[in-house]
Every structure is written in C-alpha cells, then in structure tokens.
Design an enzyme around this catalytic site. Structure first.
Site, PDB file in Angstrom:
ATOM      1  N   ARG A   1      15.763 -33.127  16.557  1.00 25.86           N
ATOM      2  CA  ARG A   1      15.384 -33.669  17.944  1.00 25.86           C
ATOM      3  C   ARG A   1      16.502 -33.067  19.204  1.00 25.86           C
ATOM      4  O   ARG A   1      15.746 -32.949  20.184  1.00 25.86           O
ATOM      5  CB  ARG A   1      15.169 -35.068  17.762  1.00 25.86           C
ATOM      6  CG  ARG A   1      14.225 -35.606  17.253  1.00 25.86           C
ATOM      7  CD  ARG A   1      13.645 -37.071  17.497  1.00 25.86           C
ATOM      8  NE  ARG A   1      13.225 -37.752  16.575  1.00 25.86           N
ATOM      9  CZ  ARG A   1      11.862 -37.847  16.283  1.00 25.86           C
ATOM     10  NH1 ARG A   1      11.069 -37.052  17.198  1.00 25.86           N
ATOM     11  NH2 ARG A   1      11.336 -38.587  15.405  1.00 25.86           N
TER      12      ARG A   1
ATOM     13  N   GLU B   1       2.913 -37.020  25.936  1.00 25.93           N
ATOM     14  CA  GLU B   1       2.828 -36.945  24.665  1.00 25.93           C
ATOM     15  C   GLU B   1       3.722 -35.437  24.350  1.00 25.93           C
ATOM     16  O   GLU B   1       3.477 -34.599  25.265  1.00 25.93           O
ATOM     17  CB  GLU B   1       1.416 -36.417  23.914  1.00 25.93           C
ATOM     18  CG  GLU B   1       1.303 -35.961  22.636  1.00 25.93           C
ATOM     19  CD  GLU B   1       1.593 -36.655  21.377  1.00 25.93           C
ATOM     20  OE1 GLU B   1       2.869 -37.449  21.609  1.00 25.93           O
ATOM     21  OE2 GLU B   1       1.033 -36.657  20.594  1.00 25.93           O
ATOM     22  N   ASP B   2       4.252 -35.300  23.191  1.00 33.06           N
ATOM     23  CA  ASP B   2       5.137 -34.048  23.035  1.00 33.06           C
ATOM     24  C   ASP B   2       3.989 -32.913  22.753  1.00 33.06           C
ATOM     25  O   ASP B   2       4.235 -31.648  23.504  1.00 33.06           O
ATOM     26  CB  ASP B   2       6.092 -34.236  22.008  1.00 33.06           C
ATOM     27  CG  ASP B   2       5.700 -34.725  20.595  1.00 33.06           C
ATOM     28  OD1 ASP B   2       4.419 -35.059  20.531  1.00 33.06           O
ATOM     29  OD2 ASP B   2       6.412 -34.842  19.747  1.00 33.06           O
TER      30      ASP B   2
ATOM     31  N   ASP C   1      -1.774 -31.034  18.634  1.00 37.48           N
ATOM     32  CA  ASP C   1      -2.022 -30.180  17.247  1.00 37.48           C
ATOM     33  C   ASP C   1      -3.381 -30.067  17.042  1.00 37.48           C
ATOM     34  O   ASP C   1      -4.372 -29.358  17.690  1.00 37.48           O
ATOM     35  CB  ASP C   1      -0.999 -30.454  15.988  1.00 37.48           C
ATOM     36  CG  ASP C   1      -1.086 -29.514  14.947  1.00 37.48           C
ATOM     37  OD1 ASP C   1      -1.785 -28.513  15.107  1.00 37.48           O
ATOM     38  OD2 ASP C   1      -0.565 -29.851  13.945  1.00 37.48           O
TER      39      ASP C   1
ATOM     40  N   PHE D   1       5.603 -24.221  13.635  1.00 37.32           N
ATOM     41  CA  PHE D   1       6.136 -25.610  13.419  1.00 37.32           C
ATOM     42  C   PHE D   1       7.440 -25.360  14.599  1.00 37.32           C
ATOM     43  O   PHE D   1       8.378 -24.733  14.383  1.00 37.32           O
ATOM     44  CB  PHE D   1       6.747 -25.910  12.233  1.00 37.32           C
ATOM     45  CG  PHE D   1       6.791 -27.437  12.290  1.00 37.32           C
ATOM     46  CD1 PHE D   1       5.757 -28.346  12.079  1.00 37.32           C
ATOM     47  CD2 PHE D   1       7.962 -28.032  12.428  1.00 37.32           C
ATOM     48  CE1 PHE D   1       5.811 -29.640  12.161  1.00 37.32           C
ATOM     49  CE2 PHE D   1       8.122 -29.494  12.585  1.00 37.32           C
ATOM     50  CZ  PHE D   1       7.216 -30.328  12.338  1.00 37.32           C
TER      51      PHE D   1
HETATM   52  P1  IMP Z   1      -2.249 -33.969  15.923  1.00 34.06           P
HETATM   53  O1  IMP Z   1      -2.769 -35.497  15.788  1.00 34.06           O
HETATM   54  O2  IMP Z   1      -2.612 -33.124  14.923  1.00 34.06           O
HETATM   55  O3  IMP Z   1      -2.650 -33.490  17.275  1.00 34.06           O
HETATM   56  O4  IMP Z   1      -0.717 -34.011  15.866  1.00 34.06           O
HETATM   57  C1  IMP Z   1       0.118 -34.517  16.882  1.00 34.06           C
HETATM   58  C2  IMP Z   1       1.569 -35.016  16.601  1.00 34.06           C
HETATM   59  O5  IMP Z   1       1.970 -34.327  15.261  1.00 34.06           O
HETATM   60  C3  IMP Z   1       2.385 -34.724  17.404  1.00 34.06           C
HETATM   61  O6  IMP Z   1       2.487 -35.885  18.338  1.00 34.06           O
HETATM   62  C4  IMP Z   1       3.850 -34.383  16.607  1.00 34.06           C
HETATM   63  O7  IMP Z   1       4.294 -35.638  16.438  1.00 34.06           O
HETATM   64  C5  IMP Z   1       3.204 -33.974  15.647  1.00 34.06           C
HETATM   65  N1  IMP Z   1       3.323 -32.403  15.626  1.00 34.06           N
HETATM   66  C6  IMP Z   1       2.492 -31.497  15.374  1.00 34.06           C
HETATM   67  N2  IMP Z   1       3.020 -30.239  15.454  1.00 34.06           N
HETATM   68  C7  IMP Z   1       4.441 -30.459  15.640  1.00 34.06           C
HETATM   69  C8  IMP Z   1       5.523 -29.478  15.611  1.00 34.06           C
HETATM   70  O8  IMP Z   1       5.158 -28.286  15.561  1.00 34.06           O
HETATM   71  N3  IMP Z   1       6.508 -29.957  15.578  1.00 34.06           N
HETATM   72  C9  IMP Z   1       6.772 -31.240  15.811  1.00 34.06           C
HETATM   73  N4  IMP Z   1       5.864 -32.207  15.508  1.00 34.06           N
HETATM   74  C10 IMP Z   1       4.686 -31.987  15.589  1.00 34.06           C
HETATM   75 MG    MG Z   2       3.909 -37.229  18.591  1.00 34.50          MG
END
Ligand code: IMP
Ligand code: MG
Length: 217
Positions: free
Chosen positions: A199, A133-134, A137, A186
């Site tokens: 990207r 995963e990237d 959050d 962000f």
């Molecule tokens: P979570 O479910 O809140 O943990 O969200 C995770 C997903 O939100 C990641 O896989 C990203 O695709 C996206 N995301 C959250 N923060 C960022 C950011 O700062 N930049 C780009 N994508 C983000």
């Molecule tokens: Mg993602």
C-alpha cells in the site's frame, strides 16, 4: 462537470523500475509502474476541481472507503480545501466519514458485501454523499453500498473512484468521477494492497510474479 477518465491501454509500455524510484525493499515485488505519482497527483487535482465545481454550494459529505481509498481521500481533501481558499465564490463547508466495504467473491456468491461504519449512517440524511473509492472492478461493492446508503435518505449519492478496471465481469456500474481506466491487471500502491502489502508505494504499480507468489494467501 465530470471529465472522462484517462485511458491506460492494454499492454501499456509502462515505466520501468530503472526509470522511476521504488523502495528497495519492494524491488522484486514490482513488475512495472503504470501511473507515476506525479501524474496521479495532477489527475486528482483535476478530479477535485470537477467535484468542487459541482458541490461547492451543496451539503457535501465525503465517505471514504477504507483502507484502499485513504490516500485518494487525503489528496482530495488537500486539493478541495485549496480550491475553497483560492476561489472567490463562496463555498459551503464539507464533512466526512469512513466506511469499510468488503466484498466476497466466490463461484456461488458475487455481490455479497459487508459494510461497517465509524459513525451512525443516520448522519447522512439530507447530505450530498460522495463515496471515495480506490478502484471499481466488478462494480458489486459500489452498487451494494449505494443501495444501503439510499435507505438513510441522503439528498444524493455519487462515487469518485481513482481507477476503473476494464473487465468482462463488470456489472456495468460507472462512477460519476473516475481518474483512470486501467487494463484488467492487479494493481498496487497509492493505498491499494495485495493482502495488506504494498500500500505504501506512491506510484501505481503492477505486481511481479514473484510478488504474487510471496503475498497471495
Ligand atoms: P468490486 O466489488 O469487484 O468492484 O471490487 C472493488 C474492490 O476490490 C476495491 O475496492 C478493491 O478493494 C478491490 N480490488 C479490485 N481490484 C483490485 C486491484 O487491482 N488492486 C487492489 N485492490 C483491488
Ligand atoms: Mg476498496
């Protein structure tokens, strides 16, 4: 053995666009660079070594979360094969697949996650699944995705995330392998986007106000 993520402090005095090269067409969209691509690469090499040490004798199946995880997975794939080639220990082959996991965040429903796969999930039975995963959050996407995967009887399921964001909205989820702990900003680049833009920058960057305005829907 997993290693602690590298801590990028709040208000980190990052590198400026004058000190690192960014593509000219994105110049006004970027505020600063928080992790240069060379540092990302060095850290991903070490994360991959940690993964290799833990998984070389297992039935490793990478599950790359698109699209944001593609660059991270590309580099892990490269380093993992290098460790296989150069290590005198025998290591098992690995397999991989791709998934899309989209989360919808609004005031009434967080943790509502949509999952689509390129192969039948039955293929993960008996495998040691490592999700690539990237960024984590809130943690909702990963918690929901792991819950779904466990229904298909893999031997194990863990997560490797390049970044973990420090946010008060975190559900407490911590990936087993994490590259960097980053401030609640962000970030874009190295596969990560804002509405499909930015990207294709190699460094990890903080978006400018101008960029936010331009690319927000
Ligand atoms: P979570 O479910 O809140 O943990 O969200 C995770 C997903 O939100 C990641 O896989 C990203 O695709 C996206 N995301 C959250 N923060 C960022 C950011 O700062 N930049 C780009 N994508 C983000
Ligand atoms: Mg993602």
């Amino acid at each position: 053995m997993a290693s602690e993520p590298i801590f990028i402090p709040d208000n980190f005095v990052a590198y400026s666009k004058e000190q690192m090269h960014v593509p000219a067409h994105y110049d006004e969209d970027i505020k600063s660079i928080i992790i240069p691509s060379g540092t990302i690469s060095d850290r991903v090499e070490k994360l991959t070594k940690d993964i290799f040490d833990d998984y070389h004798d297992k039935n490793l199946h990478f599950l790359c979360v698109l699209k944001g995880g593609f660059q991270f997975f590309t580099d892990i794939n490269h380093f993992y094969k290098r460790f296989q080639r150069n290590n005198y220990q025998v290591s098992n082959p690995f397999s991989f697949d791709f998934a899309r996991v989209s989360s919808y965040h609004n005031t009434s429903s967080t943790g509502n996650v949509k999952i689509s796969m390129t192969e039948d999930l039955k293929n993960i039975e008996g495998k040691d699944v490592l999700i690539i995963e990237d960024i984590v959050d809130t943690g909702n996407s990963m918690v929901e995705f792991m819950k779904e995967l466990k229904q298909y009887n893999p031997s194990s399921v863990e997560v490797a995330s390049l970044l973990v964001k420090r946010t008060s909205l975190s559900n407490g989820f911590k990936p087993k392998y994490a590259g960097f702990s980053v401030p609640n900003e962000f970030v874009v680049g190295y596969g990560m986007d804002v509405n499909e833009k930015l990207r294709d920058i190699d460094h990890l960057c903080i978006i400018s106000d101008k960029g936010k305005e331009k690319y927000s829907n």
